[in-house]
Design an enzyme around this catalytic site. Structure first.
Site, mmCIF file in Angstrom:
data_model
loop_
_atom_site.group_PDB
_atom_site.id
_atom_site.type_symbol
_atom_site.label_atom_id
_atom_site.label_comp_id
_atom_site.label_asym_id
_atom_site.label_seq_id
_atom_site.Cartn_x
_atom_site.Cartn_y
_atom_site.Cartn_z
ATOM 1 N N GLU A 107 -50.731 21.160 -40.432
ATOM 2 C CA GLU A 107 -51.304 21.951 -39.338
ATOM 3 C C GLU A 107 -50.726 23.350 -39.370
ATOM 4 O O GLU A 107 -49.590 23.539 -39.828
ATOM 5 C CB GLU A 107 -50.884 21.342 -37.986
ATOM 6 C CG GLU A 107 -51.866 20.437 -37.344
ATOM 7 C CD GLU A 107 -51.373 19.895 -36.006
ATOM 8 O OE1 GLU A 107 -51.880 18.848 -35.621
ATOM 9 O OE2 GLU A 107 -50.493 20.489 -35.350
ATOM 10 N N HIS A 136 -38.685 18.283 -30.262
ATOM 11 C CA HIS A 136 -40.117 18.058 -30.053
ATOM 12 C C HIS A 136 -40.381 16.960 -29.033
ATOM 13 O O HIS A 136 -41.426 16.330 -29.040
ATOM 14 C CB HIS A 136 -40.827 17.721 -31.372
ATOM 15 C CG HIS A 136 -40.672 18.759 -32.421
ATOM 16 N ND1 HIS A 136 -41.098 20.057 -32.249
ATOM 17 C CD2 HIS A 136 -40.103 18.721 -33.643
ATOM 18 C CE1 HIS A 136 -40.826 20.747 -33.323
ATOM 19 N NE2 HIS A 136 -40.200 19.974 -34.189
ATOM 20 N N HIS A 178 -46.939 23.701 -24.250
ATOM 21 C CA HIS A 178 -47.538 22.363 -24.330
ATOM 22 C C HIS A 178 -48.107 22.069 -22.943
ATOM 23 O O HIS A 178 -47.365 21.980 -21.968
ATOM 24 C CB HIS A 178 -46.461 21.336 -24.706
ATOM 25 C CG HIS A 178 -46.933 19.915 -24.652
ATOM 26 N ND1 HIS A 178 -46.920 19.067 -25.742
ATOM 27 C CD2 HIS A 178 -47.427 19.172 -23.631
ATOM 28 C CE1 HIS A 178 -47.384 17.877 -25.398
ATOM 29 N NE2 HIS A 178 -47.697 17.918 -24.111
ATOM 30 N N GLY A 196 -43.258 10.475 -30.751
ATOM 31 C CA GLY A 196 -41.871 10.692 -30.349
ATOM 32 C C GLY A 196 -41.220 11.894 -31.002
ATOM 33 O O GLY A 196 -39.998 12.014 -31.032
ATOM 34 N N GLU A 215 -52.912 15.760 -29.725
ATOM 35 C CA GLU A 215 -53.062 14.313 -29.885
ATOM 36 C C GLU A 215 -53.426 13.711 -28.539
ATOM 37 O O GLU A 215 -53.310 14.366 -27.501
ATOM 38 C CB GLU A 215 -51.766 13.680 -30.396
ATOM 39 C CG GLU A 215 -50.619 13.774 -29.413
ATOM 40 C CD GLU A 215 -49.493 12.802 -29.729
ATOM 41 O OE1 GLU A 215 -49.710 11.838 -30.480
ATOM 42 O OE2 GLU A 215 -48.389 13.006 -29.197
ATOM 43 N N GLU A 267 -53.154 15.945 -25.169
ATOM 44 C CA GLU A 267 -52.130 16.985 -25.263
ATOM 45 C C GLU A 267 -52.670 18.191 -26.027
ATOM 46 O O GLU A 267 -53.353 18.022 -27.045
ATOM 47 C CB GLU A 267 -50.897 16.442 -25.990
ATOM 48 C CG GLU A 267 -50.264 15.264 -25.276
ATOM 49 C CD GLU A 267 -48.924 14.860 -25.872
ATOM 50 O OE1 GLU A 267 -48.070 14.371 -25.128
ATOM 51 O OE2 GLU A 267 -48.730 15.031 -27.096
ATOM 52 N N ARG A 281 -51.986 5.667 -23.139
ATOM 53 C CA ARG A 281 -51.073 4.855 -22.322
ATOM 54 C C ARG A 281 -50.632 5.677 -21.119
ATOM 55 O O ARG A 281 -50.987 6.846 -21.008
ATOM 56 C CB ARG A 281 -49.833 4.496 -23.149
ATOM 57 C CG ARG A 281 -49.196 5.755 -23.736
ATOM 58 C CD ARG A 281 -47.829 5.519 -24.303
ATOM 59 N NE ARG A 281 -47.355 6.613 -25.120
ATOM 60 C CZ ARG A 281 -46.830 7.743 -24.682
ATOM 61 N NH1 ARG A 281 -46.737 7.963 -23.393
ATOM 62 N NH2 ARG A 281 -46.420 8.686 -25.511
#
Ligand code: ADP
Length: 447
Positions: free
Chosen positions: A200, A235, A208, A164, A288, A275, A292
């Site tokens: 990172e 984000h 993205h 999230g 990541e 992603e 789902r």
């Protein structure tokens, strides 16, 4: 096939899942909190069970109450939607123990991908490029500094159990590292009950781009092409589309091949998304995997013509995938915007009653709404009101339809992201398909 699906969620996604169940002739059970007694998702289902008080901890996040609701209503399957318990491997395992079909991947896959450093290691081992950074969570500021010096500043600190968009911190140089790590650890602990943080490389102005994958229990895994999700605030995504505009064929092929390799490496079953961040040179890096259904799945449905929720149900029942790779042919373009009850400048939630609501309709327009006129937006949940999806024979037509549909939307009583979404849809760079993840925070859409 199971017969009755308990939908362990609320809002637009609960309604979407109920619709998906209906197309397969399945009965549905809604669950709701005291704050959601009059919510539309409760009326949509065949029956509904009260879980408990408004706070999610005591209702939508309470696995015990959900399992009891399933037992008492005779449900034999559970669809978790997104958010809440959808990526909680213990809940998936508890469903299996209670002889309920969990509509999603195995608890093992959820667990492996839910730990982000572990997911990075597994994907890296499968040959998927990952963002340079730490292989393990960092124990202290010294370890973080060592890794940051190796990969180079700026870096970004992220929660190992994150999601999230919560708790990420960009760090410009070593002097800021120790304090940022302390804050990130504290935030991760309070948001996820796990204070582990990893490092990172921070990519400047990347895109993205994510790939929808789908596996079945026979071992077949396909991809349903990509989605561009660069327009974000905090984000978190605001606008998503498929196909990704201006993505060269080589990068696109690399992304879909990497996604398939990653999903295969973990024997993935059901719907999932890998992603990636894509840099200006077309280099791409795994971020990541979401194990789902995504909020933005409708853009993929619009361009492929497949019902992803129905496919999730079939696959969970042990049936083979209802589509083969060669039949997944994207047609035209689709763009989704998320209308949140929040201040379009500060992005703070704007709870309250919706006193007036007009939703658009027409050719190529789809609306997924969790609210109706009179609905009350609670402080307890994510303030997503509805998603507006425009589909066209090409991106230009999708954009025209989106623009008209945005103009037709009326929401009164709460502040919404609509003014910002209208600005974005009209913005020359967006219209040209020139987007990156930092546009909103850099003020590209101010004024
Ligand atoms: P979450 O699981 O909280 O959603 P993600 O890892 O998926 O976190 O990242 C969410 C967003 O944060 C990305 O889409 C991107 O905009 C930004 N982001 C994450 N990692 C980086 C990075 N290394 N460099 C630049 N931006 C990043």
């Amino acid at each position: 096939m199971f017969r009755t699906v308990l939908v362990a969620n609320r809002g637009e996604i609960a309604r979407r899942i109920v619709r998906g169940c209906r197309t397969l002739g399945l009965a549905t059970v809604a669950v709701y909190s005291e704050a959601d007694r009059d919510a539309p998702h409760v009326k949509d289902a065949d029956r509904a069970v009260l879980l408990g008080p408004a706070p999610a901890r005591e209702s939508y996040l309470d696995a015990e109450r959900l399992l009891r609701a399933a037992r008492e209503s005779g449900a034999d399957a559970v669809h978790p939607g997104y958010g809440f318990l959808s990526e909680n491997w213990r809940f998936a395992a508890a469903c299996a123990e209670a002889r309920l079909t969990f509509i999603g991947p195995s608890p093992e896959a959820i667990r492996a991908m839910g730990d982000k450093p572990q997911a990075r290691r597994r994907m890296g081992a499968a040959g998927v490029p990952i963002v340079p950074g730490s292989a393990e969570p960092v124990d202290d500021a010294e370890a973080a500094a060592r890794i940051a010096a190796e990969i180079g500043y700026p870096v970004i600190l992220k929660a190992a159990a994150g999601g999230g968009g919560i708790g990420m911190a960009k760090v410009a140089d070593e002097t800021a590292l120790a304090a940022a790590l302390a804050t990130a650890t504290r935030r991760a602990q309070s948001a996820f009950g796990n204070g582990q943080v990893y490092v990172e490389r921070y990519l400047e102005a990347p895109r993205h781009v994510e790939v929808q994958v789908f596996g079945d229990s026979k071992g077949t895994i396909v991809h349903l092409h990509e989605r561009e999700c660069s327009i974000q605030r905090r984000h978190q995504k605001l606008v998503e589309e498929s196909p990704a505009p201006n993505l060269d064929a080589r990068t696109k092929r690399g992304l879909t091949e990497a996604a398939l390799a990653g999903a295969r490496a973990i024997g993935y079953v059901n719907a999932g998304t890998l992603e990636f961040l894509v840099d200006a040179q077309g280099g791409f890096y795994f971020l990541e995997m979401n194990t789902r259904l995504q909020v933005e799945h409708p853009v993929t449905e619009e361009v492929t013509g497949f019902d992803l929720v129905a496919a999730q149900l079939r696959v969970a029942a042990g049936e083979p995938l209802p589509f083969t790779q060669d039949r997944i042919e994207p047609r035209g373009a689709a763009i989704e915007v998320r209308v949140y009850a929040e201040d379009p400048k500060s992005f703070l939630p704007s709870p309250g009653a919706i006193t007036r609501l007009t939703l658009p309709s027409g050719a190529g327009i789809r609306v997924e709404s969790g609210v109706v006129e009179g609905s009350v937006v609670s402080v307890h949940y994510d303030p997503l009101l509805f998603k507006l999806i425009a589909h066209g024979s090409d991106r230009g037509q999708a954009l025209e339809r989106l623009t008209r549909a945005l103009d037709a939307c009326v929401v009164e009583g709460v502040k919404t992201t609509l003014p910002l979404l209208r600005t974005i849809a009209a913005h020359p760079e967006f219209r040209r398909g020139r987007v990156h993840t930092q546009m909103v925070e850099q003020g590209a859409f101010h004024g």
